[in-house]
Motif scaffolding. Sequence first.
Motif, short mmCIF file in Angstrom:
data_model
loop_
_atom_site.label_atom_id
_atom_site.label_comp_id
_atom_site.label_asym_id
_atom_site.label_seq_id
_atom_site.Cartn_x
_atom_site.Cartn_y
_atom_site.Cartn_z
N TYR A 46 0.17 -2.59 -5.37
CA TYR A 46 -0.85 -3.12 -4.41
C TYR A 46 -0.80 -3.82 -3.14
O TYR A 46 -1.92 -3.78 -2.88
N LEU A 47 0.67 -4.54 -3.49
CA LEU A 47 0.36 -4.88 -2.09
C LEU A 47 0.08 -3.87 -1.03
O LEU A 47 -0.15 -4.28 0.15
N ALA A 48 1.41 -2.62 -1.48
CA ALA A 48 1.82 -1.37 -0.94
C ALA A 48 -0.11 -1.12 -0.08
O ALA A 48 -1.29 -0.38 1.39
N ASP A 49 -0.87 -1.06 -1.02
CA ASP A 49 -2.69 -0.26 -0.97
C ASP A 49 -3.33 -1.46 -0.53
O ASP A 49 -3.95 -0.83 0.80
N ALA A 50 -3.00 -3.00 0.10
CA ALA A 50 -3.74 -3.54 0.78
C ALA A 50 -2.97 -3.26 2.50
O ALA A 50 -4.07 -3.31 2.94
N GLY A 51 -1.83 -3.19 2.40
CA GLY A 51 -1.50 -2.93 3.66
C GLY A 51 -2.16 -2.11 4.47
O GLY A 51 -2.58 -1.69 5.54
N LYS A 52 -2.71 -1.01 3.26
CA LYS A 52 -3.25 0.89 4.15
C LYS A 52 -4.58 0.03 4.37
O LYS A 52 -5.26 0.44 5.48
N TYR A 53 -4.80 -1.19 3.95
CA TYR A 53 -6.80 -0.75 3.86
C TYR A 53 -6.97 -2.16 5.30
O TYR A 53 -7.29 -2.38 6.18
N MET A 54 -5.95 -2.86 5.46
CA MET A 54 -4.91 -3.61 7.12
C MET A 54 -5.03 -3.07 8.09
O MET A 54 -5.25 -3.38 9.08
N LYS A 55 -5.04 -1.85 7.93
CA LYS A 55 -4.28 -0.77 9.16
C LYS A 55 -5.75 -0.38 9.63
O LYS A 55 -5.90 -0.23 10.73
N ASP A 104 -4.41 -9.43 -4.64
CA ASP A 104 -4.85 -10.54 -5.99
C ASP A 104 -6.47 -9.56 -6.07
O ASP A 104 -6.22 -9.33 -7.85
N VAL A 105 -7.49 -8.70 -5.98
CA VAL A 105 -8.57 -7.92 -6.32
C VAL A 105 -8.14 -7.22 -7.18
O VAL A 105 -8.65 -6.74 -8.56
N ASP A 106 -7.00 -5.64 -6.92
CA ASP A 106 -6.47 -5.00 -7.45
C ASP A 106 -6.27 -5.44 -8.88
O ASP A 106 -6.08 -4.88 -9.83
N ILE A 107 -4.87 -6.61 -9.12
CA ILE A 107 -4.56 -7.43 -10.37
C ILE A 107 -5.59 -7.76 -11.23
O ILE A 107 -5.27 -7.07 -12.38
#
Length: 443
Positions: free
Chosen positions: A217-226, A26-29
Amino acid sequence: MATSPDYPPYEFEVQKNGKSQIVGMDVDIMKKVAKDLGVKLVIKSMSFDSVLVAVETGKADVAMSGINPTPSRRQSVDFSEIYYNGGQSFLINKTDVAKYKNQSALAHKKIGAQTGTLQYNLAKSKIPGATVKGMDKNTDLVLALKTHKVDALGIETPSAEAYIKNDPDLAMFKSSYHLNKNETGSAMALKKGSGTLVAAINKSIDQIKQQHLANQYLADAGKYMKVNTHNTSMWHYRSYFLKGVEYTLIISAISVIFGVLLGTILALMRFSKSKILHAIAVAYIEFVRGTPLMVQVLFVYFGVGIIINLPALLSGIIAVSLNSGAYVAEIIRGGINSVDKGQTEASASLGLTKGDSMRYVILPQALKNIWPALGNEFVSLIKESSIVSIIGVTDLIYQLNIVRADTYRGVMPVFVAMIIYFIITFILTRVLNYYEGRMKHAR
């Protein structure tokens, strides 16, 4: 942008370059939309219950927190086009995989869902005989699931996938709801009558859909979650708790000062011969004591905010101070009444005015009598100030929920916060007891 950053992968907090930042799809969007509009993006974090109210009252231009544009919500706010549709799923304990294979198996079971969400309403209306348990935070619901307070948790598919990737004790299956995609996807909420802004935002959303940016953006969020789950020790998140302690102490200390000042004024007004002053004091005390602190915090931030745009921290301090003042007033009034009337007569015989008598004779003696009760109010204030987290003040409870969302650990952050509160109140109690002892030995 108003958001509740406890809903990965849509929005959550992460430590980046030594600082806490809100990230997610959501933030990236929203960054893309802000860039297209040529405006600066400012993110305001608060509880999910408050994000739509923030838009309605002008605290934010846009609310974005994985919000489903249901018909009931459309009556209060305008919505953009759907920018992402992840679908609906259920989280279950991995030990129950054989027991709950599909949605039909949840009939007559206990279903958890975030209060006020589409998932809550769907579980109530579409799962036969289900008992739906609502909570404000998904982190609380996941803990309820893992402790078997509920049998399953209704949640959006991306969030369900985030949980099972980071918690080996959980599993999921997709729902079998037959839903209108225009109501079940995620959209941005704006104040009623924002047609021009909605149209501009929709242009950006069209680009996002055409270029499939949401998946990126969803993939980028996954990187942050890791990054978040790489080290989930509470020591790693110590800066979050320290920041929470800082804000909790600031709110409590300032509220104590203004609460005592206001309480003293109200108590003296109750003893005034002026019927108007007496009536105002009584009305104020009864009204404040008769309404929950949470409602008062929301009113100061959102209600008063319609006239004066108060920051969340200042709103929290004002609300807690006003609330404390009413209780302190009654404590002081009781202390004044406990002083023997002969003291007033003796001071009058010495030629003291009523003001001097109250200042030099009555109040010092009353303070000795009310000190234990006043100390209890101070201790209670530290704990009750936690309610300001609902408007996004980063106190200890707010930080606790962020750590729980980021680490997928339900119990340990709660335990740490509990210990911190105990240490603060224990130290304060010892200090108050020290001064109480000195007062008893003073002549």
